[in-house]
Design an enzyme around this catalytic site. Structure first.
Site, PDB file in Angstrom:
ATOM      1  N   CYS A 118       0.840  -1.472   0.146  1.00  0.00           N
ATOM      2  CA  CYS A 118       0.087  -0.013  -0.402  1.00  0.00           C
ATOM      3  C   CYS A 118       0.827   1.262   0.318  1.00  0.00           C
ATOM      4  O   CYS A 118       0.163   2.107  -0.437  1.00  0.00           O
ATOM      5  CB  CYS A 118      -0.526  -0.062   0.901  1.00  0.00           C
ATOM      6  SG  CYS A 118      -2.621  -1.423   1.618  1.00  0.00           S
ATOM      7  N   HIS A 264      -3.796   7.231   1.418  1.00  0.00           N
ATOM      8  CA  HIS A 264      -3.546   5.447   0.611  1.00  0.00           C
ATOM      9  C   HIS A 264      -5.309   5.907   1.437  1.00  0.00           C
ATOM     10  O   HIS A 264      -5.279   4.973   2.875  1.00  0.00           O
ATOM     11  CB  HIS A 264      -2.388   4.624   1.939  1.00  0.00           C
ATOM     12  CG  HIS A 264      -3.286   3.463   1.064  1.00  0.00           C
ATOM     13  ND1 HIS A 264      -4.294   2.700  -0.205  1.00  0.00           N
ATOM     14  CD2 HIS A 264      -3.468   1.725   1.976  1.00  0.00           C
ATOM     15  CE1 HIS A 264      -4.227   1.334  -0.169  1.00  0.00           C
ATOM     16  NE2 HIS A 264      -4.446   1.278   1.778  1.00  0.00           N
ATOM     17  N   ASN A 294     -10.283  -0.462  -1.459  1.00  0.00           N
ATOM     18  CA  ASN A 294      -8.653  -0.220  -1.021  1.00  0.00           C
ATOM     19  C   ASN A 294      -7.783  -0.875  -2.389  1.00  0.00           C
ATOM     20  O   ASN A 294      -8.030  -1.988  -2.300  1.00  0.00           O
ATOM     21  CB  ASN A 294      -8.350  -1.025   0.287  1.00  0.00           C
ATOM     22  CG  ASN A 294      -6.661  -1.117   0.546  1.00  0.00           C
ATOM     23  OD1 ASN A 294      -6.114  -0.548  -0.716  1.00  0.00           O
ATOM     24  ND2 ASN A 294      -6.741  -1.442   1.494  1.00  0.00           N
TER      25      ASN A 294
HETATM   26  N1  COA Z   1     -19.064  -8.471   7.671  1.00  0.00           N
HETATM   27  C1  COA Z   1     -19.455  -8.909   8.547  1.00  0.00           C
HETATM   28  N2  COA Z   1     -18.978  -9.178   9.301  1.00  0.00           N
HETATM   29  C2  COA Z   1     -17.598  -9.528   9.438  1.00  0.00           C
HETATM   30  C3  COA Z   1     -17.365  -8.625   8.211  1.00  0.00           C
HETATM   31  C4  COA Z   1     -17.862  -8.564   6.997  1.00  0.00           C
HETATM   32  N3  COA Z   1     -16.851  -8.442   5.842  1.00  0.00           N
HETATM   33  N4  COA Z   1     -15.384  -9.466   8.819  1.00  0.00           N
HETATM   34  C5  COA Z   1     -15.351  -9.006  10.137  1.00  0.00           C
HETATM   35  N5  COA Z   1     -16.715  -9.027  10.707  1.00  0.00           N
HETATM   36  C6  COA Z   1     -16.575  -9.111  12.086  1.00  0.00           C
HETATM   37  C7  COA Z   1     -16.028  -9.977  13.075  1.00  0.00           C
HETATM   38  O1  COA Z   1     -16.067 -11.586  12.432  1.00  0.00           O
HETATM   39  C8  COA Z   1     -15.986  -9.529  14.346  1.00  0.00           C
HETATM   40  O2  COA Z   1     -17.239 -10.523  14.482  1.00  0.00           O
HETATM   41  P1  COA Z   1     -16.980 -11.654  16.476  1.00  0.00           P
HETATM   42  O3  COA Z   1     -16.825  -9.928  16.999  1.00  0.00           O
HETATM   43  O4  COA Z   1     -18.250 -12.440  16.396  1.00  0.00           O
HETATM   44  O5  COA Z   1     -15.886 -11.550  16.242  1.00  0.00           O
HETATM   45  C9  COA Z   1     -17.111  -8.178  14.203  1.00  0.00           C
HETATM   46  O6  COA Z   1     -17.031  -8.263  12.055  1.00  0.00           O
HETATM   47  C10 COA Z   1     -16.288  -7.081  14.537  1.00  0.00           C
HETATM   48  O7  COA Z   1     -14.998  -7.043  13.791  1.00  0.00           O
HETATM   49  P2  COA Z   1     -13.688  -5.955  14.198  1.00  0.00           P
HETATM   50  O8  COA Z   1     -12.147  -6.688  13.652  1.00  0.00           O
HETATM   51  O9  COA Z   1     -14.201  -6.083  15.354  1.00  0.00           O
HETATM   52  O10 COA Z   1     -13.926  -4.907  13.146  1.00  0.00           O
HETATM   53  P3  COA Z   1     -13.660  -3.424  12.999  1.00  0.00           P
HETATM   54  O11 COA Z   1     -14.184  -2.490  13.715  1.00  0.00           O
HETATM   55  O12 COA Z   1     -12.220  -3.654  13.868  1.00  0.00           O
HETATM   56  O13 COA Z   1     -13.314  -3.888  11.711  1.00  0.00           O
HETATM   57  C11 COA Z   1     -11.727  -4.125   9.641  1.00  0.00           C
HETATM   58  C12 COA Z   1     -12.603  -4.505  10.964  1.00  0.00           C
HETATM   59  C13 COA Z   1     -10.943  -5.200   9.064  1.00  0.00           C
HETATM   60  C14 COA Z   1     -12.931  -3.469   8.815  1.00  0.00           C
HETATM   61  C15 COA Z   1     -10.798  -2.912  10.414  1.00  0.00           C
HETATM   62  O14 COA Z   1     -10.082  -3.707  11.370  1.00  0.00           O
HETATM   63  C16 COA Z   1      -9.907  -2.540   9.875  1.00  0.00           C
HETATM   64  O15 COA Z   1     -10.223  -1.258   8.687  1.00  0.00           O
HETATM   65  N6  COA Z   1      -8.549  -2.534   9.791  1.00  0.00           N
HETATM   66  C17 COA Z   1      -7.770  -2.698   8.863  1.00  0.00           C
HETATM   67  C18 COA Z   1      -7.627  -3.102   7.477  1.00  0.00           C
HETATM   68  C19 COA Z   1      -7.012  -2.769   6.596  1.00  0.00           C
HETATM   69  O16 COA Z   1      -6.602  -0.890   6.201  1.00  0.00           O
HETATM   70  N7  COA Z   1      -6.179  -3.462   6.035  1.00  0.00           N
HETATM   71  C20 COA Z   1      -5.220  -2.679   4.360  1.00  0.00           C
HETATM   72  C21 COA Z   1      -3.852  -1.653   5.386  1.00  0.00           C
HETATM   73  S1  COA Z   1      -3.356  -1.368   4.063  1.00  0.00           S
END
Ligand code: COA
Length: 337
Positions: A118, A264, A294
């Site tokens: 990224c 980004h 993304n």
């Molecule tokens: N749809 C529905 N539920 C989902 C899901 C989806 N696509 N993906 C994850 N979940 C669930 C999880 O399993 C979790 O369930 P649980 O509580 O029963 O375990 C719940 O949603 C919450 O997950 P959590 O990880 O706490 O959510 P979050 O608020 O942290 O959001 C991301 C998840 C991935 C959106 C967030 O962590 C994020 O954006 N991280 C950075 C990702 C990124 O930018 N990556 C590339 C970097 S360059």
């Protein structure tokens, strides 16, 4: 590092390309246990583009490059070097740089591949900037492109990642500024911390395994990218502002001097947290993840091209770019437009 003013690199053309197929959150609801509401709330994403059929990252890169070349009003034959950033090359090797070079018919000029995920665009921009300022090359094509959609886990297990990513490409043309008018790349700052490599990676294929490709790994889904989403989130929100502050300090500038911040496009919540961390008004932050998801290395040049074409970035503006991604790597670049 801060650049002397009389030898700055300027961007003389920009372009982007995304494949025509739009994949909405509702489309993803049919593949896995997710919802439009969850995806919008947690990431801001509404839709993304995915390739159809046998289209490679280099094909998207070539389309974006053609648009940047047209925008710069130059002949392709005048390009003397190619820099290409991607984490999703058409082949395990060679990288896409040579494929882009050949598809554009650029003779035998050199082609450098950058693998910084990224942060790839800013790392590539920094490398190209050094070549231009050193006088090594006079006109560089920098492309950043990704095809993510063909290797995402669209099962429930991979839903945290597969809803976030999209395919696309962005390109810029870089040249020395012949005028002493202050325009150009003011600085680039690059950072990494490889201790976090396994927090956001595609673990396999791994040549340390013998043989490299094993059915067991495939069955365990270890050829898919995986991440520790929360750790990525926290680090991205901290590291991008740090990189921007490093650039501000090196240039003797303040946050108020920034006219446009292009982070980004990892997650809209991350972009908003970066703005908050820097105390920069949200109106100055370029955000288009809603429509593209993304697109990894391509996200910044796509956003830059859009912001230039719709007039949000004007001559004389101070533009700050910042990125965070797998590695971990993070970076900033400051450009006087
Ligand atoms: N749809 C529905 N539920 C989902 C899901 C989806 N696509 N993906 C994850 N979940 C669930 C999880 O399993 C979790 O369930 P649980 O509580 O029963 O375990 C719940 O949603 C919450 O997950 P959590 O990880 O706490 O959510 P979050 O608020 O942290 O959001 C991301 C998840 C991935 C959106 C967030 O962590 C994020 O954006 N991280 C950075 C990702 C990124 O930018 N990556 C590339 C970097 S360059």
């Amino acid at each position: 590092m801060k650049m002397p003013m009389n030898s700055r690199t300027i961007i003389t053309g920009t372009g982007h390309y995304v494949p025509p197929r739009v994949v909405t959150n509702q489309d993803l609801e049919k593949l896995m246990d997710t919802s439009d509401e969850w995806i919008r709330e947690r990431s801001g994403i509404v839709e993304r583009h995915h390739i159809d059929g046998r289209v490679g990252t280099s094909d998207l890169a070539v389309e974006a490059a053609r648009r940047a070349i047209a925008d710069a009003k130059i002949e392709p034959s005048s390009i003397d070097f190619v820099v290409a950033a991607t984490l999703s090359p058409d082949h395990y090797f060679p990288g896409i740089g040579v494929l882009v070079q050949a598809k554009l018919g650029l003779g035998t000029i050199g082609a450098l591949d950058v693998r910084n995920q990224c942060s790839g665009f800013i790392y590539a921009l920094s490398a190209a900037d050094q070549y231009i300022r050193a006088g090594t090359y006079k006109r560089i094509l920098l492309v950043a492109a990704e095809v993510q959609s063909t290797n995402l886990d669209f099962s429930d297990q991979g839903r945290d990642m597969s809803v976030l990513f999209g395919d696309g490409a962005g390109a810029v043309i870089l040249e020395p500024n012949g005028e002493d008018d202050g325009r150009g790349i003011l600085s680039t700052h690059l950072f990494s911390d490889g201790r976090f490599a396994a927090h956001l990676w595609m673990e396999k294929p791994c040549p340390m395994d013998n043989p490299t490709f094993q059915r067991g790994f495939f069955d365990e889904g270890r050829f898919f990218p995986r991440m520790d989403g929360r750790n990525v989130f926290v680090n991205a929100c901290q590291r991008m502002p740090e990189a921007v502050r490093a650039g501000l300090e090196a240039n003797g500038l303040t946050v108020d001097d920034i006219d446009a911040l292009i982070p980004h496009q990892a997650n809209d919540r991350i972009s908003l947290m970066v703005a908050k961390g820097l105390k920069i008004p949200v109106e100055k932050v370029v955000r288009n993840i809603q429509r593209f998801g993304n697109t990894t290395a391509a996200s910044i040049p796509i956003a830059l091209d859009e912001a230039l074409k719709d007039g949000r970035i004007k001559r004389g503006n101070l533009v700050a770019l910042t990125a965070f991604g797998s590695g971990y790597t993070w970076a900033s670049a400051f450009i006087r437009w």
